[in-house]
Design an enzyme around this catalytic site. Structure first.
Site, PDB file in Angstrom:
ATOM      1  N   ASP A 422       0.744  -1.059   0.001  1.00  0.00           N
ATOM      2  CA  ASP A 422       0.077  -0.026  -0.011  1.00  0.00           C
ATOM      3  C   ASP A 422       1.069   1.242   0.064  1.00  0.00           C
ATOM      4  O   ASP A 422       2.257   1.170   0.275  1.00  0.00           O
ATOM      5  CB  ASP A 422      -1.006  -0.050   1.013  1.00  0.00           C
ATOM      6  CG  ASP A 422      -1.735   1.042   1.520  1.00  0.00           C
ATOM      7  OD1 ASP A 422      -2.376   1.571   0.128  1.00  0.00           O
ATOM      8  OD2 ASP A 422      -2.240   1.397   2.346  1.00  0.00           O
ATOM      9  N   GLU A 425       2.335   4.913  -4.106  1.00  0.00           N
ATOM     10  CA  GLU A 425       2.525   5.760  -5.405  1.00  0.00           C
ATOM     11  C   GLU A 425       3.921   6.438  -5.518  1.00  0.00           C
ATOM     12  O   GLU A 425       3.932   6.793  -6.748  1.00  0.00           O
ATOM     13  CB  GLU A 425       1.438   6.972  -4.936  1.00  0.00           C
ATOM     14  CG  GLU A 425      -0.161   6.384  -4.882  1.00  0.00           C
ATOM     15  CD  GLU A 425      -0.398   5.378  -3.700  1.00  0.00           C
ATOM     16  OE1 GLU A 425       0.317   5.684  -2.710  1.00  0.00           O
ATOM     17  OE2 GLU A 425      -1.133   4.360  -4.025  1.00  0.00           O
ATOM     18  N   ASP A 494      -8.942   3.418  -2.050  1.00  0.00           N
ATOM     19  CA  ASP A 494     -10.040   3.752  -0.892  1.00  0.00           C
ATOM     20  C   ASP A 494     -11.357   4.416  -1.696  1.00  0.00           C
ATOM     21  O   ASP A 494     -11.307   5.667  -1.814  1.00  0.00           O
ATOM     22  CB  ASP A 494      -9.287   5.019   0.098  1.00  0.00           C
ATOM     23  CG  ASP A 494      -8.060   4.688   0.862  1.00  0.00           C
ATOM     24  OD1 ASP A 494      -7.998   3.230   0.804  1.00  0.00           O
ATOM     25  OD2 ASP A 494      -7.119   5.119   1.135  1.00  0.00           O
TER      26      ASP A 494
HETATM   27  C1  GLC Z   1      -4.702   2.938   3.020  1.00  0.00           C
HETATM   28  C2  GLC Z   1      -5.336   1.776   2.053  1.00  0.00           C
HETATM   29  C3  GLC Z   1      -6.151   0.957   2.761  1.00  0.00           C
HETATM   30  C4  GLC Z   1      -5.799   0.629   4.135  1.00  0.00           C
HETATM   31  C5  GLC Z   1      -5.352   1.890   5.073  1.00  0.00           C
HETATM   32  C6  GLC Z   1      -4.523   1.589   6.469  1.00  0.00           C
HETATM   33  O1  GLC Z   1      -5.747   3.909   3.209  1.00  0.00           O
HETATM   34  O2  GLC Z   1      -5.741   2.095   0.958  1.00  0.00           O
HETATM   35  O3  GLC Z   1      -6.724   0.015   2.397  1.00  0.00           O
HETATM   36  O4  GLC Z   1      -6.786   0.045   5.023  1.00  0.00           O
HETATM   37  O5  GLC Z   1      -4.263   2.557   4.231  1.00  0.00           O
HETATM   38  O6  GLC Z   1      -3.592   0.659   6.261  1.00  0.00           O
END
Ligand code: GLC
Length: 774
Positions: A422, A425, A494
């Site tokens: 995650d 980017e 998200d």
């Molecule tokens: C980001 C991710 C999400 C995750 C969160 C905490 O917002 O996109 O999926 O739950 O971080 O790690």
């Protein structure tokens, strides 16, 4: 993007033949026009007189290697004012004055053609400082598809897009972009379904001609910030803010053939382990070990199929990657073993950001090995992510990728089955990412920003393969670039628990699918904001019929477990997840096909029915695999909806009713189900019963559901069976069954032939053919 001040390339000075095509000199630069395959050409313009031979990590073959599959005959000819390069399928014309490049098929139809401006002047290429632009004609009603993960309608025509991997919920990351938009531009509102840019960049699109139904494709191999402008009436523009023009132009004419060629260049998805195609349970929540155990037990007690349980950031010790919070998780290995005994796999999140924390082993080690990104002044770049001050591995270097791979290898030794990447980017929080340099400080941020997640996945997979050389890997990534499909699945980040976000996940998935990434899914139920029983039900009913099926939501939202909304909803969502599991042989075979041809699993109707003008803008229904048509419920309170059935015949999955294709019908949408149709002529392989998970599920029998054709013809369906878990490079132990359903008059025949060496222990012993007739 205003191009008034750009300097146009006006005149070609000289042209010569090379081994692969033509080389021209103009404005102090060199232009290559090269035949890659009979239906693919590459156009490339140097910068500062030299070519960048590896602009990005997207292309994974040598397009010109004799053994790369591409062998192409071509001829080059000079005539008055132009040169042409001709293959069996294409004619590229290089006009000398004014300079422009046009590509046509050998029958004269247009692939790409330069557009004249308001003064009637043609230009193909213009620059300003580091930015460059190319522009082309486009028919008024032509459609544009692809560009990977983008918001809004699936036909991208009429809108402009920015290519810059972005954490969409981070206001700081998006402020600059939003500042440049009109107040009422929907792309500025982060919760809008048109918000742009998004997490993933794939500079590849299809253009479908309204006049002929044929398609052409373009892939610009450039990782810098880019803009695609499709909002003009008769031309489109492509701008990149750095790097060189390297473009692969695909002649089509079918979108399927364009995807096949594009994924030959950038790679196909690697075959996922079968468990990754099951239902996944995830939630951002400060769970403790015993909570996870309770959830797992609940799934099993409820006989609710589930293959994987995910751990979000709170399993870590203070958000330090590759650690466990020992209070919350006193015995991770024991917990993972317990889960495995019940047929669950576990996956943890691993963000790229490493806590800036002297004394923390990963930080100290990385610093010592010099694998973190630096700034121009030579400092380690520091951003702001979950752990506060955070440093970032310089994945551009092979050393950093291997270092990261080793950390992952050690991390999964505890018994983890996959890794969730995650914030790649990369998301740097309130601190802008531009000061982060790459390649030991030698490369500007802009060059690699969009490739960061791709490079991270390369490092991660190196470790996973080292840790478990025989096992297929599973990585889920938020960001990505062209080629990400080789290493990882993508989820759509998200989203919001809103009906319009349920809808947009369809065009978004189809955009991915048409851009080479078949393994995609949205957070089912919605990530941000509280979901509600009806939305959750309808989202599960759709999500169970998408490639990646994961229930996930944000911390502090209402619970969104299958059992959170009462017995009725629980039973209904279990029904549809059970349907997914019964369809597993079909879904798995669709994935095998994706890995062989690049063809998507979730696909817009226009891919399979490209000639039908009715389907050009349809993005509230899709095909799941080749033979199932899904028409989700996209609004609260919807009791029926209109469904377009394309050519052929279609069977209502729920009632068995047969419908001729080529018409719109209205279908009831009671709470129990969303409209689902099987294609007449298809043979859909199914397990007779839904197991608790795919783990160790090797039934003796596979049902073949044959949907009798209503017209004369021949249909082929393919079932692929293997152990679903191991890599068998070279000599796959597998069974491939081709089912041929044919009809001549009243006579319907079903034949199947099975090929292949079989696979160890568990092969099926027979088929049960189940006939569905009109
Ligand atoms: C980001 C991710 C999400 C995750 C969160 C905490 O917002 O996109 O999926 O739950 O971080 O790690």
């Amino acid at each position: 993007m205003r191009t008034d001040h750009f300097i146009r390339f006006e005149r070609v000075d000289s042209v010569e033949r090379t081994e692969r095509g033509l080389r021209a000199r103009l404005h102090g630069e060199q232009l290559r026009v090269e035949a890659v395959r009979p239906d693919v050409v590459r156009l490339q313009l140097s910068r500062g007189g030299v070519f960048d031979e590896k602009p990005t990590y997207a292309v994974c073959v040598d397009p010109f290697a004799a053994d790369g599959g591409a062998s192409v005959d071509w001829t080059a000819e000079e005539s008055d004012g132009s040169w042409t390069l001709t293959t069996d399928e294409l004619v590229v014309t290089l006009w000398l004055d004014p300079f422009r490049v046009d590509v046509h098929r050998t029958d004269g139809s247009v692939v790409v053609e330069s557009a004249p401006d308001a003064e009637g002047r043609y230009w193909t290429y213009a620059t300003l400082n580091d930015a460059w632009t190319t522009r082309r004609r486009i028919g008024r009603d032509d459609a544009i598809y692809g560009l990977g993960e983008k918001g809004g309608r699936h036909n991208r025509r009429g809108r402009d897009f920015t290519m810059w991997n972005t954490d969409v919920l981070n206001e700081h990351a998006t402020a600059e972009f939003r500042a440049g938009l009109d107040a009422d531009d929907p792309r500025a509102d982060m919760t809008s379904t048109e918000f742009d840019p998004y997490y993933v960049t794939i500079p590849f699109f299809h253009q479908r001609s309204a006049e002929t139904g044929t398609a052409v494709g373009s892939f610009v191999d450039n990782g810098y910030r880019g803009e695609y402008e499709f909002s003009r009436d008769d031309e489109y523009r492509i701008t990149f803010h750095g790097g060189q023009w390297t473009e692969y132009v695909f002649a089509g004419p079918s979108m399927a053939s364009i995807i096949e060629r594009y994924t030959w260049l950038t790679g196909r998805a690697s075959l996922p382990p079968i468990w990754a195609l099951g239902y996944h349970h995830c939630r951002w929540h400060a769970y403790k070990q015993e909570d996870i155990e309770v959830i797992a037990k609940r799934y099993r007690d409820d006989e609710f199929p589930c293959d994987a349980i995910w751990l979000d950031i709170d399993y870590m010790d203070g958000y330090r990657v590759f650690t466990w919070d020992s209070e919350r998780y006193p015995d991770p290995a024991g917990m993972l073993k317990g889960l495995a005994n019940q047929g669950f796999r576990a996956i943890t999140i691993v963000d790229p950001g490493v806590k800036h924390d002297p004394g923390y082993e990963v930080y100290d080690d990385g610093l010592e090995k010099g694998v973190f990104c630096r700034t121009e002044g030579g400092d380690t770049y520091v951003g702001q992510v979950w752990p506060g001050n955070t440093v970032f591995p310089d994945f551009v270097t092979p050393e950093a990728r291997s270092w990261w791979g080793d950390l992952n290898a050690r991390h999964v030794e505890s018994g983890l089955a996959g890794i969730w990447n995650d914030m790649n980017e990369p998301a740097t929080g309130e601190i802008a990412p531009e000061a982060m340099l790459f390649d030991k400080g030698r490369a500007k941020h802009e060059r690699y920003h969009n490739q960061y997640a791709l490079l991270m996945a390369m490092g991660t997979i190196e470790g996973l393969r080292a840790a478990q050389p025989d096992a297929r890997t599973f990585i889920l990534s938020r960001a990505g670039f062209a080629g990400i499909q080789r290493y990882a699945a993508n989820w759509m980040g998200d989203n919001q628990a809103r009906w319009d976000h349920l809808w947009v996940s369809m065009p978004m998935a189809c955009g991915f699918g048409l851009s080479g990434q078949p393994f995609v899914g949205a957070d089912i139920g919605g990530f941000q904001g509280d979901t509600n029983p009806e939305l959750f039900l309808r989202w599960m009913q759709m999500g169970a019929l998408t490639p990646f099926c994961r229930n996930h939501s944000e911390t502090n939202n209402v619970d969104q477990y299958p059992w959170s909304f009462g017995e009725e909803i629980h039973d209904l969502v279990r029904d549809v997840v059970r349907l997914r599991y019964r369809l597993m042989p079909y879904i798995y075979s669709a994935f095998v096909r994706a890995t062989e041809t690049g063809e998507p699993v979730q696909r817009p109707l226009v891919l399979d029915f490209q000639d039908d003008p009715e389907v050009v803008d349809i993005d509230d229904q899709y095909l799941f695999g080749r033979d199932l048509l899904v028409a989700p419920v996209t609004e609260a309170g919807m009791t029926s909806r209109s469904v377009y059935l394309p050519a052929g015949g279609w069977y209502d999955w729920h009632t068995g009713e047969f419908h001729e294709g080529g018409q719109r019908i209205t279908v009831d949408t009671p709470r129990e189900r969303i409209p689902l149709f099987a294609r007449a002529g298809a043979a859909i392989p199914m397990w007779a019963e839904a197991p608790a998970s795919t783990d160790d599920h090797h039934p003796e029998v596979v049902e073949l559901h044959v949907f009798d054709p209503a017209a004369d013809g021949r249909w082929e369906s393919v079932l692929v069976e293997d152990d679903g878990l191991t890599v068998a490079e070279g000599a796959p132990e597998r069974l491939t069954t081709t089912v041929v359903v044919s009809r001549a008059g009243d006579d319907v025949q079903v034949e199947h032939t099975t090929d292949g060496p079989g696979y160890a222990a568990h092969a099926r012993t027979r088929f049960d053919v189940v006939r569905h007739s009109a």
